[in-house]
Design a protein around this motif. Structure first.
Motif, short mmCIF file in Angstrom:
data_model
loop_
_atom_site.label_atom_id
_atom_site.label_comp_id
_atom_site.label_asym_id
_atom_site.label_seq_id
_atom_site.Cartn_x
_atom_site.Cartn_y
_atom_site.Cartn_z
N PHE A 18 75.99 25.46 -66.95
CA PHE A 18 74.91 25.47 -65.97
C PHE A 18 75.50 25.15 -64.61
O PHE A 18 76.15 24.14 -64.44
CB PHE A 18 73.88 24.40 -66.40
CG PHE A 18 72.75 24.20 -65.44
CD1 PHE A 18 72.68 23.07 -64.67
CD2 PHE A 18 71.75 25.14 -65.34
CE1 PHE A 18 71.62 22.87 -63.80
CE2 PHE A 18 70.68 24.96 -64.48
CZ PHE A 18 70.62 23.82 -63.71
N SER A 19 75.25 26.03 -63.65
CA SER A 19 75.79 25.77 -62.32
C SER A 19 74.70 25.45 -61.33
O SER A 19 74.98 25.17 -60.17
CB SER A 19 76.54 27.01 -61.83
OG SER A 19 75.61 28.06 -61.65
N GLY A 20 73.46 25.51 -61.74
CA GLY A 20 72.37 25.32 -60.80
C GLY A 20 71.90 26.62 -60.18
O GLY A 20 70.85 26.67 -59.57
N GLY A 21 72.67 27.67 -60.35
CA GLY A 21 72.31 28.95 -59.76
C GLY A 21 71.21 29.63 -60.56
O GLY A 21 70.83 29.18 -61.63
N PRO A 22 70.72 30.76 -60.06
CA PRO A 22 69.57 31.38 -60.72
C PRO A 22 69.86 31.87 -62.14
O PRO A 22 69.03 31.67 -63.03
CB PRO A 22 69.23 32.56 -59.79
CG PRO A 22 70.38 32.75 -58.92
CD PRO A 22 71.09 31.46 -58.81
#
Lengths: 518, 149
Positions: free
Chosen positions: A78-82
């Motif tokens: 999980f990178s926080g991106g969409p």
């Protein structure tokens, strides 16, 4: 025709220019709802049909590939991106459905904090970490918040590809699923307490192991300043943005792999969307990674052996993901990356990205064509017994099979030749590093390590990783585990060279078997 | 006659104090307001099941310097002879809202490839893209797909 309040095309004034194709007035699937977005060339979907389409695609991807067995532990990157946020949401939804159709694996989430590389202030990093932590806690899955600085604590074993025996599951996928369903029903009749206790124990053990990973304890303390400085120095030694991005990806993959191995995850899901995969495909061609396209952009990546990297979001375009996140309120966090606000030609990645996006505007089937062409490439599974003498050498960084066998007439041979002709002749070396002294073999690993210059690492790397190294002004700042592993491989290669004449080759042993006993 | 447009850079109705920008006046400094609004919106919008928005659906790549991130802005456009369409809105935004690097948002006539535009919650391709005529109280949302993964 258009959603929500008044104000839509065609009410009062006609548009000056007709849009591409005609404006569809109804959802193409249910023929009733008013469309809210257009996917692909002209397919208009209403909100609920779009949600069904999106969710179904995710489950179809997993079901079609049949690589996640029931009860397995899967790590979500999980990178926080969409795209990765959307992936986490899909997993959440899939696990919450009615029992017969539920997804059947146990997820965990990892977030890698790369703020030091992107030159964020400590306050900003702290803020982003706390936001991430809130989102991750809300999912209810066990999570690992790691900083990229932890690469300096990695062991050299992370660069080994551990062979994975496919007989672990002892049967086909269908049998495994049937067995799991039977087990679940048995548990239900026996009472829920046992299974929930087991789940809670599993969760506890994950949390405990994540805390034992060594400093810093995820989410509580910032990384040690020395490591942050070392990381900044490492990326400061890289001259081009392209090489920085490649190095960042390599280090990130190693870190995720390490966390997956130590916490017992057998699969990792990456959030690469279809658009991103298409960009990556063309970028990798430009970077000289054409031989590894299938591993880098395919659905599953088995180069690490025991841990399988999957890309379930591969079939979605960035547009579909963005709309899904917008309509269904998927939480995302914006984190600036290495190439934020850089011009179009700052790196090869940026150049290809802008090229593809611009082409996609005029030719909407561009990214899907690129992805589909990439899907046709597949990895040949290694048939040789791993660990035996025919084990293929792997690149030190990307762990793909080395493609630097410069046979006569290959393009690599001509590249190497022209490089040599352009350079001044080097002074004769004093020996092959620490194994140069043939008299003292036992002391080779105890002697002080030779000065770390690129000529020692280059033979251990594939072509594109060599280009990355060549863009670095100094190799000293590389993390210790890379240097250790490089030494180990060089020593092994030197040793193998020395005992080569005593080794039986495959053909010799076959021939020997045919000979009668004398 | 003035047209008022709610220009949401994030589709979250729960932001306190959307502030009003009147064309021609210099916008307030972004950092202080953006940070406080960001935090304020975050506190209000988190719910127990975690399904609420953490604000980041706005334009990302350039938002921190060029426009205020994740804010709902109510914008009053100056009156002019013809009606306002999206094309003119982009020109207006370029001149009035984007402080630097306009090429990261606007390219030529249209938005940069990779930036999605939603008008009243629907894809702008369904509305006629640049030729859509803006109405009073319209919601225009810009989402960047260029960032993140």
């Amino acid at each position: 025709m258009c959603e929500a309040e008044e104000g839509g095309c065609g009410n009062e004034t006609q548009p000056k220019r007709a849009p591409r194709g005609s404006c569809p007035s109804k959802c193409m699937k249910c023929k009733e709802g008013s469309p809210v977005l257009i996917i692909r060339v002209g397919d208009a979907f209403c909100k609920s049909c779009f949600k069904d389409y999106f969710v179904h695609k995710f489950r179809a991807m997993l079901g079609k590939n049949r690589c996640i067995y029931p009860g397995e532990k899967v790590l979500l990157a999980f990178s926080g991106g969409p795209a990765s946020s959307s992936m986490v949401r899909q997993v959440q939804e899939g696990l919450s459905r009615e029992a017969a159709k539920k997804l059947r694996f146990k997820p965990g989430i990892i977030y890698v904090d790369e703020g030091a590389v992107c030159r964020q202030s400590p306050g900003k990093r702290e803020e982003i970490r706390s936001q991430m932590e809130m989102i991750l806690q809300a999912t209810g899955f066990p999570y690992h918040l790691v900083c990229l600085e932890e690469v300096f604590d990695l062991p050299g074993s992370v660069l080994h590809s551990i062979p994975h025996s496919a007989t672990d599951h002892g049967g086909s996928y269908k049998e495994a699923v049937d067995g799991f369903i039977r087990w679940q029903q048995h548990e239900k009749t026996a009472g829920d307490s046992a299974s929930s206790l087991e789940n809670q124990l599993a969760r506890l053990s994950v949390h405990r192991s994540s805390q034992q990973e060594g400093p810093p304890v995820p989410g509580t303390r910032p990384p040690p300043v020395a490591h942050t400085e070392a990381l900044t120095k490492l990326f400061g030694a890289v001259k081009t943005l392209t090489a920085k991005e490649e190095l960042l990806q390599t280090l990130r993959n190693h870190l995720i792999l390490h966390v997956a191995r130590t916490s017992g995850y057998s699969k990792v899901m990456m959030g690469d969307s279809g658009t991103r995969v298409a960009v990556k495909l063309l970028t990798n061609l430009c970077l000289g990674r054409g031989a590894f396209l299938a591993a880098d952009t395919g659905f599953s990546d088995s180069r690490h052996g025991d841990v399988l990297f999957l890309r379930p979001m591969r079939e979605y375009t960035a547009k579909e993901i963005a709309f899904y996140n917008c309509f269904f309120e998927v939480p995302t966090v914006f984190t600036p990356a290495l190439d934020t606000k850089t011009p179009d030609r700052a790196s090869i990645h940026r150049l290809i990205e802008s090229f593809l996006y611009r082409l996609q505007c005029d030719f909407p089937s561009t990214t899907s064509t690129v992805c589909r062409t990439g899907e046709k490439l597949c990895v040949t599974s290694p048939e040789a017994d791993p660990g035996g003498p025919t084990e293929t050498p792997q690149c030190l960084f990307c762990l793909c099979a080395l493609d630097t066998n410069a046979v006569d007439g290959s393009s690599l041979q001509s590249t190497v030749l022209s490089e040599q002709l352009c350079q001044k002749p080097l002074p004769p070396s004093t020996g092959n590093g620490c194994c140069g002294g043939a008299s003292n073999q036992t002391g080779c690993c105890r002697a002080p390590l030779a000065p770390r210059d690129s000529s020692q690492l280059l033979p251990l790397l594939c072509y594109s990783c060599r280009l990355t190294i060549k863009d670095m002004s100094s190799l000293e700042p590389l993390p210790a585990y890379i240097h250790l592993e490089a030494e180990r491989r060089r020593c092994r290669a030197a040793m193998k060279q020395e005992i080569q004449e005593f080794l039986l080759e495959e053909e010799d042993s076959d021939a020997a078997e045919g000979l009668p006993l004398s | 006659m003035k047209d008022s447009i709610y220009m949401c850079l994030r589709e979250n109705e729960r932001v306190k104090n959307p502030f009003f920008v009147v064309a021609g006046q210099p916008p307030p400094p972004p950092e202080a307001d953006a940070a406080s609004r960001f935090r304020c919106g975050q506190r209000r919008s988190l719910t127990k099941d975690g399904g609420a928005l953490v604000p980041a659906a706005g334009v990302r790549r350039w938002s921190r310097a060029l426009v205020w991130r994740d804010q709902k802005q109510r914008v009053t456009l100056p009156s002019q002879e013809g009606p306002w369409d999206v094309r003119k809105l982009l020109v207006w935004m370029k001149e009035n809202l984007l402080k630097e690097r306009p090429e990261l948002f606007v390219q030529g006539d249209s938005v940069r490839p990779g930036i999605l535009v939603l008008i009243n919650g629907a894809d702008w391709e369904l509305m006629g893209e640049l030729d859509y005529l803006l109405q009073d109280q319209d919601n225009v949302v810009f989402i960047s797909t260029l960032h993140g993964g």
